[in-house]
Design an enzyme around this catalytic site. Structure first.
Site, PDB file in Angstrom:
ATOM      1  N   HIS A   6     -34.294 -38.134 -41.390  1.00  0.00           N
ATOM      2  CA  HIS A   6     -34.364 -39.438 -41.471  1.00  0.00           C
ATOM      3  C   HIS A   6     -33.553 -40.065 -42.467  1.00  0.00           C
ATOM      4  O   HIS A   6     -33.040 -39.162 -43.494  1.00  0.00           O
ATOM      5  CB  HIS A   6     -35.952 -40.205 -41.624  1.00  0.00           C
ATOM      6  CG  HIS A   6     -36.321 -39.798 -42.955  1.00  0.00           C
ATOM      7  ND1 HIS A   6     -36.766 -38.490 -43.350  1.00  0.00           N
ATOM      8  CD2 HIS A   6     -36.613 -40.517 -44.138  1.00  0.00           C
ATOM      9  CE1 HIS A   6     -37.292 -38.301 -44.353  1.00  0.00           C
ATOM     10  NE2 HIS A   6     -37.020 -39.628 -45.052  1.00  0.00           N
TER      11      HIS A   6
ATOM     12  N   HIS B   4     -32.117 -36.657 -44.395  1.00  0.00           N
ATOM     13  CA  HIS B   4     -32.659 -35.718 -45.094  1.00  0.00           C
ATOM     14  C   HIS B   4     -33.763 -35.252 -44.460  1.00  0.00           C
ATOM     15  O   HIS B   4     -34.517 -36.019 -43.585  1.00  0.00           O
ATOM     16  CB  HIS B   4     -32.690 -35.975 -46.631  1.00  0.00           C
ATOM     17  CG  HIS B   4     -33.518 -37.209 -46.903  1.00  0.00           C
ATOM     18  ND1 HIS B   4     -32.938 -38.569 -46.530  1.00  0.00           N
ATOM     19  CD2 HIS B   4     -34.771 -37.550 -47.390  1.00  0.00           C
ATOM     20  CE1 HIS B   4     -33.806 -39.515 -46.942  1.00  0.00           C
ATOM     21  NE2 HIS B   4     -35.016 -38.819 -47.376  1.00  0.00           N
TER      22      HIS B   4
ATOM     23  N   ASP C 175     -33.353 -43.227 -45.658  1.00  0.00           N
ATOM     24  CA  ASP C 175     -34.433 -44.259 -46.335  1.00  0.00           C
ATOM     25  C   ASP C 175     -33.798 -45.519 -45.937  1.00  0.00           C
ATOM     26  O   ASP C 175     -32.383 -45.701 -45.891  1.00  0.00           O
ATOM     27  CB  ASP C 175     -34.498 -43.891 -47.682  1.00  0.00           C
ATOM     28  CG  ASP C 175     -35.255 -42.481 -48.023  1.00  0.00           C
ATOM     29  OD1 ASP C 175     -35.726 -42.157 -47.011  1.00  0.00           O
ATOM     30  OD2 ASP C 175     -35.075 -42.198 -49.266  1.00  0.00           O
TER      31      ASP C 175
ATOM     32  N   ARG D   9     -46.275 -28.051 -51.883  1.00  0.00           N
ATOM     33  CA  ARG D   9     -45.146 -28.996 -52.698  1.00  0.00           C
ATOM     34  C   ARG D   9     -45.386 -30.393 -52.528  1.00  0.00           C
ATOM     35  O   ARG D   9     -46.015 -30.926 -51.720  1.00  0.00           O
ATOM     36  CB  ARG D   9     -44.069 -28.724 -51.783  1.00  0.00           C
ATOM     37  CG  ARG D   9     -42.710 -29.332 -52.025  1.00  0.00           C
ATOM     38  CD  ARG D   9     -41.224 -29.120 -51.494  1.00  0.00           C
ATOM     39  NE  ARG D   9     -40.292 -30.096 -51.998  1.00  0.00           N
ATOM     40  CZ  ARG D   9     -39.982 -31.141 -51.570  1.00  0.00           C
ATOM     41  NH1 ARG D   9     -40.526 -31.754 -50.241  1.00  0.00           N
ATOM     42  NH2 ARG D   9     -38.928 -31.719 -51.993  1.00  0.00           N
TER      43      ARG D   9
END
Length: 356
Positions: free
Chosen positions: A226, A283, A228, A293
């Site tokens: 996607h 990304h 941002d 994570r």
């Protein structure tokens, strides 16, 4: 890669609910199994040293940021002046939050149509498989949700999150200022954005991201590809690799954490305002089997009622206007419908512009 869903999003899981208690899952469920996981993409194994790492106090910072913005849409910055101990604190608070029992986290679930609170990835409705992910969104004071999670014991969480937002906002404005200067713009040219102005109020959101240990990471997805919707996003990676950026001609490139550095990626609105000169970075995030994570992202955008459009100083015969004026809210509404085709929707076409 799994295709975008064609079904009606209202028939899917509500966007505020995380369907799994990740800590109790020993086998990857079918709902989270991707048929072509990006981690197995033959292009996903490139040398991450090619991602630009830029010293903000360096003599060439302006040139390097311009080049990275034009070629990558993403870079890492050092000497950003945010105290490292603040990130240690926010990591601790974030792990504490996501370590709560699912039933307790759901007490602060994001309401349908709401902006803040606990929930699954907002882009989930566009994909046929679920993501190995849970998130928590904060805008301004997190006190209301924090009191739901820790009645009478939420002070430390609130103080750390508010301090982080303040620091990330200042850094975002510093970086955006450098980006505009690199395009030959001055403060008067971008005064309408309210940067360091006080008369208008740019908007920001702090996003806490959790990617739990996964029993079968080669078939799972942390966060699907996607871009941002912000002007820029500043990201603290938390020391564990997982972020990847797509570079045309190369493929997916890992963005490994650099000590004391923060990742900056360019959002759709900066792509619009630069008339397409700065790339918006596509990304994704992958997961692993041994480490939980976490990352912390700050999305910086313009005041809610400000129309964003290509700056006329960047328009000429060779660079005609590409996009129609749009507010951040209008663009988010378009992206909620068209997802990765939202920029095409607001291309400078007369029939579309007349709708704005």
């Amino acid at each position: 890669m799994n295709s975008i869903k064609e079904s009606n999003p209202t028939q899917l899981l509500p966007n505020n609910i995380v369907p799994l208690d990740f800590t109790s899952i020993l086998t990857l469920p079918d709902s989270h199994a991707w048929t072509t996981p990006p981690s197995l993409d033959p292009l996903t194994s490139q040398d991450d040293s090619i991602i630009p790492v830029i010293d903000l106090n360096g003599p060439n910072a302006l040139i390097l940021i311009k080049e990275a913005s034009e070629n990558w849409g993403m870079f890492q910055v050092t000497n950003h002046d945010i105290p490292i101990h603040l990130f240690h604190h926010i990591e601790g608070q974030t792990r504490c939050l996501f370590g709560l029992p699912s039933t307790q986290k759901l007490l602060a679930a994001r309401s349908p149509g709401g902006l803040t609170g606990y929930g699954r990835a907002r882009i989930s409705d566009f994909f046929t498989r679920e993501m190995w992910y849970e998130g928590f969104t904060i805008m301004g004071s997190p006190a209301e949700h924090a009191s739901q999670l820790w009645p009478n014991q939420d002070t430390s969480f609130c103080n750390v999150m508010e301090a982080c937002q303040k620091e990330m906002k200042g850094l975002s404005e510093r970086i955006i200022g450098i980006m505009f200067k690199s395009l030959g713009l001055n403060e008067e040219d971008v005064k309408f954005l309210g940067l360091k102005d006080g008369s208008q109020y740019p908007q920001g959101a702090l996003q806490l991201n959790s990617y739990p240990k996964c029993p079968d990471p080669d078939r799972a997805m942390g966060l699907a590809p996607h871009t941002d919707s912000s002007l820029i996003t500043v990201l603290h990676q938390g020391g564990v690799s997982g972020l990847q950026v797509f570079k045309e001609g190369i493929g997916w490139v890992s963005v490994s954490p650099v000590d004391d550095a923060l990742v900056v990626n360019i959002g759709d609105l900066m792509h619009i305002i630069s008339n397409g000169r700065f790339k918006c970075a596509q990304h994704q995030a992958v997961v692993n089997k041994t480490r939980h994570r976490i990352s912390v992202a700050y999305f910086y955008g313009p005041p809610g009622d400000v129309k964003i459009s290509p700056l006329m100083q960047l328009v000429d015969f060779d660079h005609p206007v590409l996009y129609c004026p749009v507010t951040w809210k209008e663009y988010l509404d378009a992206k909620a419908i068209y997802f990765d085709k939202a920029l095409d929707f607001i291309k400078n076409d007369k029939s579309i512009c007349q709708q704005q």
